[in-house]
Scaffold this motif. Structure first.
Motif, mmCIF file in Angstrom:
data_model
loop_
_atom_site.group_PDB
_atom_site.id
_atom_site.type_symbol
_atom_site.label_atom_id
_atom_site.label_comp_id
_atom_site.label_asym_id
_atom_site.label_seq_id
_atom_site.Cartn_x
_atom_site.Cartn_y
_atom_site.Cartn_z
ATOM 1 N N ALA A 136 37.278 40.931 -5.161
ATOM 2 C CA ALA A 136 36.235 40.034 -5.491
ATOM 3 C C ALA A 136 36.608 39.222 -6.425
ATOM 4 N N VAL A 137 37.634 39.177 -7.149
ATOM 5 C CA VAL A 137 37.888 38.511 -8.291
ATOM 6 C C VAL A 137 39.597 38.381 -8.316
ATOM 7 N N PRO A 138 40.122 37.996 -7.119
ATOM 8 C CA PRO A 138 41.534 37.930 -7.022
ATOM 9 C C PRO A 138 42.681 37.511 -8.200
ATOM 10 N N ASP A 139 41.858 36.658 -9.021
ATOM 11 C CA ASP A 139 42.721 35.895 -10.125
ATOM 12 C C ASP A 139 42.357 36.678 -11.505
ATOM 13 N N VAL A 140 41.647 37.765 -11.505
ATOM 14 C CA VAL A 140 41.295 38.469 -12.492
ATOM 15 C C VAL A 140 42.289 38.512 -13.623
ATOM 16 N N VAL A 141 41.725 38.224 -14.986
ATOM 17 C CA VAL A 141 42.834 38.485 -15.945
ATOM 18 C C VAL A 141 41.922 39.239 -16.991
ATOM 19 N N TRP A 142 42.712 40.175 -17.539
ATOM 20 C CA TRP A 142 42.052 41.431 -18.125
ATOM 21 C C TRP A 142 42.915 41.273 -19.621
ATOM 22 N N LYS A 143 42.360 40.654 -20.766
ATOM 23 C CA LYS A 143 43.384 40.517 -21.896
ATOM 24 C C LYS A 143 42.670 41.698 -23.161
ATOM 25 N N MET A 144 43.484 42.276 -23.664
ATOM 26 C CA MET A 144 43.215 43.163 -24.874
ATOM 27 C C MET A 144 43.010 42.200 -25.951
ATOM 28 N N ASP A 196 34.074 38.800 -1.673
ATOM 29 C CA ASP A 196 32.747 39.622 -1.446
ATOM 30 C C ASP A 196 33.269 41.090 -2.370
ATOM 31 N N TRP A 197 31.830 41.434 -2.837
ATOM 32 C CA TRP A 197 32.041 42.714 -3.538
ATOM 33 C C TRP A 197 31.994 43.960 -2.554
ATOM 34 N N SER A 198 32.304 45.054 -2.971
ATOM 35 C CA SER A 198 32.297 46.166 -1.784
ATOM 36 C C SER A 198 31.109 46.696 -1.450
ATOM 37 N N ASP A 199 29.925 46.342 -2.006
ATOM 38 C CA ASP A 199 28.460 46.528 -1.722
ATOM 39 C C ASP A 199 27.820 45.586 -0.849
ATOM 40 N N GLY A 200 28.854 44.588 -0.484
ATOM 41 C CA GLY A 200 28.146 43.632 0.466
ATOM 42 C C GLY A 200 27.624 42.278 -0.308
ATOM 43 N N THR A 201 27.723 42.284 -1.442
ATOM 44 C CA THR A 201 27.132 41.108 -2.242
ATOM 45 C C THR A 201 28.395 40.037 -1.993
ATOM 46 N N LYS A 202 27.767 38.974 -1.417
ATOM 47 C CA LYS A 202 28.582 37.837 -1.129
ATOM 48 C C LYS A 202 29.346 37.037 -2.450
ATOM 49 N N ALA A 203 30.436 36.641 -2.090
ATOM 50 C CA ALA A 203 31.233 35.740 -3.189
ATOM 51 C C ALA A 203 30.263 34.655 -3.555
ATOM 52 N N THR A 204 30.035 34.325 -4.963
ATOM 53 C CA THR A 204 29.800 33.194 -5.589
ATOM 54 C C THR A 204 30.442 32.000 -5.715
ATOM 55 N N GLY A 205 31.598 32.201 -5.821
ATOM 56 C CA GLY A 205 32.636 31.038 -6.061
ATOM 57 C C GLY A 205 32.479 30.611 -7.659
ATOM 58 N N LYS A 231 24.527 36.857 -14.840
ATOM 59 C CA LYS A 231 24.138 35.581 -14.901
ATOM 60 C C LYS A 231 25.196 34.764 -14.600
ATOM 61 N N GLN A 232 26.286 34.890 -15.220
ATOM 62 C CA GLN A 232 27.370 34.035 -14.971
ATOM 63 C C GLN A 232 27.910 33.918 -13.788
ATOM 64 N N LEU A 233 27.588 34.785 -12.931
ATOM 65 C CA LEU A 233 27.924 34.795 -11.461
ATOM 66 C C LEU A 233 26.690 34.190 -10.531
ATOM 67 N N GLY A 234 25.839 33.931 -11.219
ATOM 68 C CA GLY A 234 24.550 33.577 -10.566
ATOM 69 C C GLY A 234 23.765 34.536 -9.673
ATOM 70 N N LEU A 235 23.642 35.835 -9.965
ATOM 71 C CA LEU A 235 23.327 37.012 -9.197
ATOM 72 C C LEU A 235 21.796 37.197 -9.971
ATOM 73 N N MET A 236 21.531 36.608 -11.084
ATOM 74 C CA MET A 236 20.209 36.708 -11.699
ATOM 75 C C MET A 236 19.904 35.563 -12.525
#
Length: 150
Positions: A72-80, A104-113, A145-150
């Protein structure tokens, strides 16, 4: 006079709980789910406080958590953020997790971009060089909210 060379020693020693967790983060940031999952014990318990139900077992955690996020987020960055708190076999730290929801998320939620950046904290337990448990705590409402899902 004899010159003595002292190699710089990292703040963690290889094989320590902190080193295991840092290698796990590095695999996430390399977008390599198989390598990240190698750091899990076979009986790992992954708990996401926003979901409320633990995922149990290495394969379930790989497919249900790591693969889900990396697809769902192929460019993810996880910083400590800052230095982790380490006590015996436990490692905890605050983090920032960011990227663009282009898959897309595994639960079927479409990508928001949409891009996002959230902060949270994780607690790990490491036994015999493997992550035995991981618990994540973050603002899921802000994330949605940032993803626009709410």
């Amino acid at each position: 006079m004899t010159a003595v060379l002292v190699a710089a020693t990292p703040s963690w020693a290889q094989g320590t709980p902190q080193a295991v967790v840092e290698a796990y983060l590095a695999a996430w940031n390399a977008h390599d789910s198989a390598k990240a999952a190698e750091h899990f014990a076979d009986t790992v318990v992954y708990y996401d406080a926003s979901v409320g139900k633990p995922v149990e077992g290495k394969e379930a955690a790989k497919t249900g958590v790591i693969d889900n996020f990396l697809k769902a987020v192929p460019d993810v960055v996880w910083k400590m953020k800052g230095e982790p708190v380490v006590q015996d076999d436990r490692v905890s730290f605050e983090w920032e997790f960011s990227g663009t929801n282009s898959g897309d998320w595994s639960d079927g939620t479409k990508a928001t971009g949409k891009t996002f950046s959230i902060t949270g904290a994780s607690m790990f337990s490491v036994k015999d060089g493997k992550i035995a448990s991981q618990s994540d705590y973050y603002d899921a409402l802000g994330f949605y909210k940032q993803l626009g899902l709410m």
